[in-house]
Write an enzyme that holds these catalytic residues in place. Structure first.
Site, PDB file in Angstrom:
ATOM      1  N   ASP A 137      41.115  22.512  57.851  1.00 44.83           N
ATOM      2  CA  ASP A 137      42.034  23.124  57.117  1.00 44.83           C
ATOM      3  C   ASP A 137      41.457  24.711  56.687  1.00 44.83           C
ATOM      4  O   ASP A 137      40.544  24.808  56.207  1.00 44.83           O
ATOM      5  CB  ASP A 137      42.375  22.468  55.878  1.00 44.83           C
ATOM      6  CG  ASP A 137      43.774  22.605  55.303  1.00 44.83           C
ATOM      7  OD1 ASP A 137      44.589  23.464  56.138  1.00 44.83           O
ATOM      8  OD2 ASP A 137      44.001  22.429  54.273  1.00 44.83           O
ATOM      9  N   HIS A 144      48.457  32.673  47.753  1.00 44.63           N
ATOM     10  CA  HIS A 144      47.491  31.397  47.350  1.00 44.63           C
ATOM     11  C   HIS A 144      46.336  31.452  46.667  1.00 44.63           C
ATOM     12  O   HIS A 144      46.169  30.649  45.508  1.00 44.63           O
ATOM     13  CB  HIS A 144      47.659  30.350  48.241  1.00 44.63           C
ATOM     14  CG  HIS A 144      47.080  29.025  48.030  1.00 44.63           C
ATOM     15  ND1 HIS A 144      47.732  28.011  47.179  1.00 44.63           N
ATOM     16  CD2 HIS A 144      45.987  28.374  48.509  1.00 44.63           C
ATOM     17  CE1 HIS A 144      46.803  27.069  47.021  1.00 44.63           C
ATOM     18  NE2 HIS A 144      45.842  27.039  48.073  1.00 44.63           N
ATOM     19  N   ARG A 152      42.013  29.629  37.589  1.00 43.47           N
ATOM     20  CA  ARG A 152      40.722  29.166  37.426  1.00 43.47           C
ATOM     21  C   ARG A 152      39.670  30.204  36.330  1.00 43.47           C
ATOM     22  O   ARG A 152      38.606  30.007  36.397  1.00 43.47           O
ATOM     23  CB  ARG A 152      40.030  28.713  38.629  1.00 43.47           C
ATOM     24  CG  ARG A 152      40.663  27.632  39.400  1.00 43.47           C
ATOM     25  CD  ARG A 152      40.159  26.942  40.380  1.00 43.47           C
ATOM     26  NE  ARG A 152      38.733  26.359  40.060  1.00 43.47           N
ATOM     27  CZ  ARG A 152      38.011  25.882  40.466  1.00 43.47           C
ATOM     28  NH1 ARG A 152      37.914  26.232  42.044  1.00 43.47           N
ATOM     29  NH2 ARG A 152      36.828  25.445  40.257  1.00 43.47           N
ATOM     30  N   GLU A 208      50.579  20.240  49.105  1.00 39.27           N
ATOM     31  CA  GLU A 208      50.171  21.584  49.538  1.00 39.27           C
ATOM     32  C   GLU A 208      51.099  21.812  50.969  1.00 39.27           C
ATOM     33  O   GLU A 208      50.704  20.853  51.786  1.00 39.27           O
ATOM     34  CB  GLU A 208      48.720  21.719  49.914  1.00 39.27           C
ATOM     35  CG  GLU A 208      48.074  21.953  48.677  1.00 39.27           C
ATOM     36  CD  GLU A 208      46.539  22.566  48.753  1.00 39.27           C
ATOM     37  OE1 GLU A 208      45.873  22.928  47.909  1.00 39.27           O
ATOM     38  OE2 GLU A 208      46.014  22.492  49.960  1.00 39.27           O
ATOM     39  N   ASP A 242      48.953  18.512  52.820  1.00 39.74           N
ATOM     40  CA  ASP A 242      47.647  18.412  52.647  1.00 39.74           C
ATOM     41  C   ASP A 242      47.298  18.016  51.024  1.00 39.74           C
ATOM     42  O   ASP A 242      47.272  18.586  50.224  1.00 39.74           O
ATOM     43  CB  ASP A 242      46.698  19.709  52.423  1.00 39.74           C
ATOM     44  CG  ASP A 242      45.357  19.635  52.192  1.00 39.74           C
ATOM     45  OD1 ASP A 242      44.805  18.445  52.318  1.00 39.74           O
ATOM     46  OD2 ASP A 242      44.769  20.628  51.974  1.00 39.74           O
ATOM     47  N   GLN A 249      39.039  18.197  42.854  1.00 40.28           N
ATOM     48  CA  GLN A 249      38.456  19.231  43.872  1.00 40.28           C
ATOM     49  C   GLN A 249      37.529  20.074  42.970  1.00 40.28           C
ATOM     50  O   GLN A 249      36.623  20.889  43.515  1.00 40.28           O
ATOM     51  CB  GLN A 249      39.689  20.041  44.463  1.00 40.28           C
ATOM     52  CG  GLN A 249      39.469  20.999  45.568  1.00 40.28           C
ATOM     53  CD  GLN A 249      40.556  21.697  45.987  1.00 40.28           C
ATOM     54  OE1 GLN A 249      41.695  21.240  45.963  1.00 40.28           O
ATOM     55  NE2 GLN A 249      40.463  22.772  46.525  1.00 40.28           N
ATOM     56  N   LYS A 261      40.422  16.113  48.692  1.00 39.74           N
ATOM     57  CA  LYS A 261      41.253  16.053  49.739  1.00 39.74           C
ATOM     58  C   LYS A 261      41.318  14.927  50.729  1.00 39.74           C
ATOM     59  O   LYS A 261      42.347  14.753  51.381  1.00 39.74           O
ATOM     60  CB  LYS A 261      40.890  17.316  50.496  1.00 39.74           C
ATOM     61  CG  LYS A 261      40.929  18.790  49.968  1.00 39.74           C
ATOM     62  CD  LYS A 261      42.207  19.162  49.810  1.00 39.74           C
ATOM     63  CE  LYS A 261      42.147  20.581  49.242  1.00 39.74           C
ATOM     64  NZ  LYS A 261      43.482  21.403  49.095  1.00 39.74           N
ATOM     65  N   THR A 265      46.304  12.583  53.964  1.00 38.26           N
ATOM     66  CA  THR A 265      46.964  13.770  54.552  1.00 38.26           C
ATOM     67  C   THR A 265      48.326  13.266  55.354  1.00 38.26           C
ATOM     68  O   THR A 265      48.169  12.488  56.039  1.00 38.26           O
ATOM     69  CB  THR A 265      46.107  14.673  55.634  1.00 38.26           C
ATOM     70  OG1 THR A 265      44.915  14.948  54.907  1.00 38.26           O
ATOM     71  CG2 THR A 265      47.161  15.665  55.917  1.00 38.26           C
ATOM     72  N   THR A 368      47.777  26.613  52.341  1.00 33.26           N
ATOM     73  CA  THR A 368      48.953  26.546  51.586  1.00 33.26           C
ATOM     74  C   THR A 368      49.656  27.932  51.926  1.00 33.26           C
ATOM     75  O   THR A 368      49.331  29.024  51.572  1.00 33.26           O
ATOM     76  CB  THR A 368      48.760  26.437  50.049  1.00 33.26           C
ATOM     77  OG1 THR A 368      48.020  25.360  49.751  1.00 33.26           O
ATOM     78  CG2 THR A 368      50.076  26.263  49.192  1.00 33.26           C
TER      79      THR A 368
END
Ligand code: CA
Length: 437
Positions: A137, A144, A152, A208, A242, A249, A261, A265, A368
């Protein structure tokens, strides 16, 4: 690069199957996406979506209606995965597309024989379309990446590496499931509201919205695929979710995402082929004015001119309350694949640039697909400022993160003026409650 427009894309072409001709349907005769399905307890086999039906490729291979390379391709696609077709020369899937398009068109003289090979779409069980050996991925949306870093607490901006290579991690294949199968809320380690690290069911479950590519033929270990050849190694695109536990995470991600993750999926069963997508190729906008340019080994004039696709993509939610009250799905986001900073050819070229070998059936995702506007933010993290600002999903309900029973559905449609739009089917899953210890 496959940007050949032919009679299979002709907007005037119609099928004798009425459901294929409805306006803005996903599966007109110009699409012909591939899948693998099961019906009546028989072995899984390849199929082609048309209107509200699936063309059974095993039945078609036995029908006597196909010949030569198209018949060989149909036999390859009639197996329990599409890998044999993907491994065939590109001319094989091309020949199959041309023949099937002719058989399904109003000009066909064998309508009844082809009808005998159709199965109602709502009567089949979809499988994964390929045996996927490797799943990667990427992280190709600058928007994004920017928003996530800001949420964060980072004010350093997008790291320079983002502009010099398409960032990625190796994902988990064993937990990829077709649309309609449901993820279970994962347990994991994360910080709770008091900052204590606990092991509990995730409280920050997210979707996602992504598009992925299937690899046609791979490369020998040690031999990079050049950017000029990269596009020819891609078989087609598919929509996928996803599912991510952002709290897990964020606590674990020192080396990269792992348990946040790998729990589940969702992959749409439909592969829209590169042949079908030819009319929807657009120029890649490339880096913004002030962004650093990519390195020469990831740049190709043909890829810059035609390597991107104009594909609208949406995510919607339906909560248990909405199901009970009969409310329609609520749109969460509407974005477009063109928001990506890197093309699929660039992702593939970078993936192999150290000699890493890709294999037929490997799958890699775009990351994403968020755009610059918040209405095109393609995950809950961005839509709710990482759970700080609830969004209204119905008159009576709001969400920060996903709750048990929430159904997330993705749709996508490739569009270009003068052509019939083609769809990607749906990618759908419902959040199941965490297991109880
Ligand atoms: Ca992702």
């Amino acid at each position: 690069m496959n940007n050949l427009i032919d009679e299979t894309h002709d907007p005037a072409r119609r099928s004798w199957l009425a459901s294929a001709n409805i306006e803005d349907g996903d599966f007109p005769i110009q699409n012909l996406p591939l899948c693998v399905f099961e019906v009546d307890g028989q072995d899984a086999r390849g199929g082609i979506g048309i209107g509200d039906q699936v063309l059974d490729l095993k039945a078609l291979a036995l029908s006597g209606l196909l010949h030569g390379e198209a018949l060989d391709a149909c036999r390859a696609a009639a197996q329990t995965t599409l890998n044999a077709l993907m491994a065939s020369p590109p001319s094989a899937s091309f020949a199959l597309r041309k023949s099937v398009s002719a058989l399904l068109s109003t000009d066909s003289a064998v309508e009844q024989q082809v009808r005998n090979c159709l199965v109602a779409m709502d009567a089949v069980h979809f499988q994964l379309p390929a045996k996927i050996g490797g799943y990667t991925d990427f992280l190709c949306s600058k928007h994004h990446t920017e928003r996530n870093l800001r949420l964060r607490g980072s004010h350093d901006g997008v790291p320079p590496a983002f502009f010099s290579l398409p960032v990625a991690y190796n994902g988990r294949v064993s937990s990829i499931r077709p649309s309609g199968q449901n993820p279970t809320r994962p347990w994991g380690q994360f910080r709770d509201a008091n900052g204590q690290v606990i092991y509990a069911p995730s409280r920050a479950l997210d979707f996602e919205l992504e598009m992925g590519a299937f690899v046609r033929h791979g490369n020998q270990l040690g031999e990079p695929i050049r950017i000029s050849d990269a596009d020819s190694h891609i078989f087609g695109l598919a929509l996928f979710n996803d599912w991510s536990a952002k709290d897990i995470q964020w606590w674990e991600q020192i080396l990269g995402p792992f348990l946040g993750k790998s729990f589940f999926t969702n992959l749409s069963p439909w592969i829209v082929t590169m042949e079908a997508l030819a009319p929807f190729r657009v120029a890649h906008s490339g880096p913004d004015k002030d962004d650093p340019p990519p390195p020469p080994h990831l740049v190709n004039a043909e890829d810059m001119a035609h390597g991107m696709f104009d594909i609208d993509m949406t995510a919607s939610i339906r909560t248990e309350d909405m199901v009970r009250s009969g409310s329609p799905r609520k749109l969460l986001t509407a974005t477009n694949l063109r928001n990506l900073h890197w093309t699929f050819a660039q992702m593939l070229a970078h993936h192999t640039s150290n000699g890493c070998n890709l294999e037929t059936g490997d799958f890699f995702g775009s990351g994403t697909v968020s755009g610059s506007e918040i209405s095109s933010a393609a995950c809950m993290t961005e839509l709710t400022s990482a759970g700080k600002q609830a969004i209204q999903v119905s008159e009576t309900e709001e969400r920060t993160w996903l709750q048990d029973g929430d159904e997330i559905t993705f749709h996508a449609k490739a569009r270009n003026k003068g052509f019939i739009p083609i769809g990607f089917g749906e990618c759908r899953g419902i959040v199941m409650p965490a297991i109880r210890y």
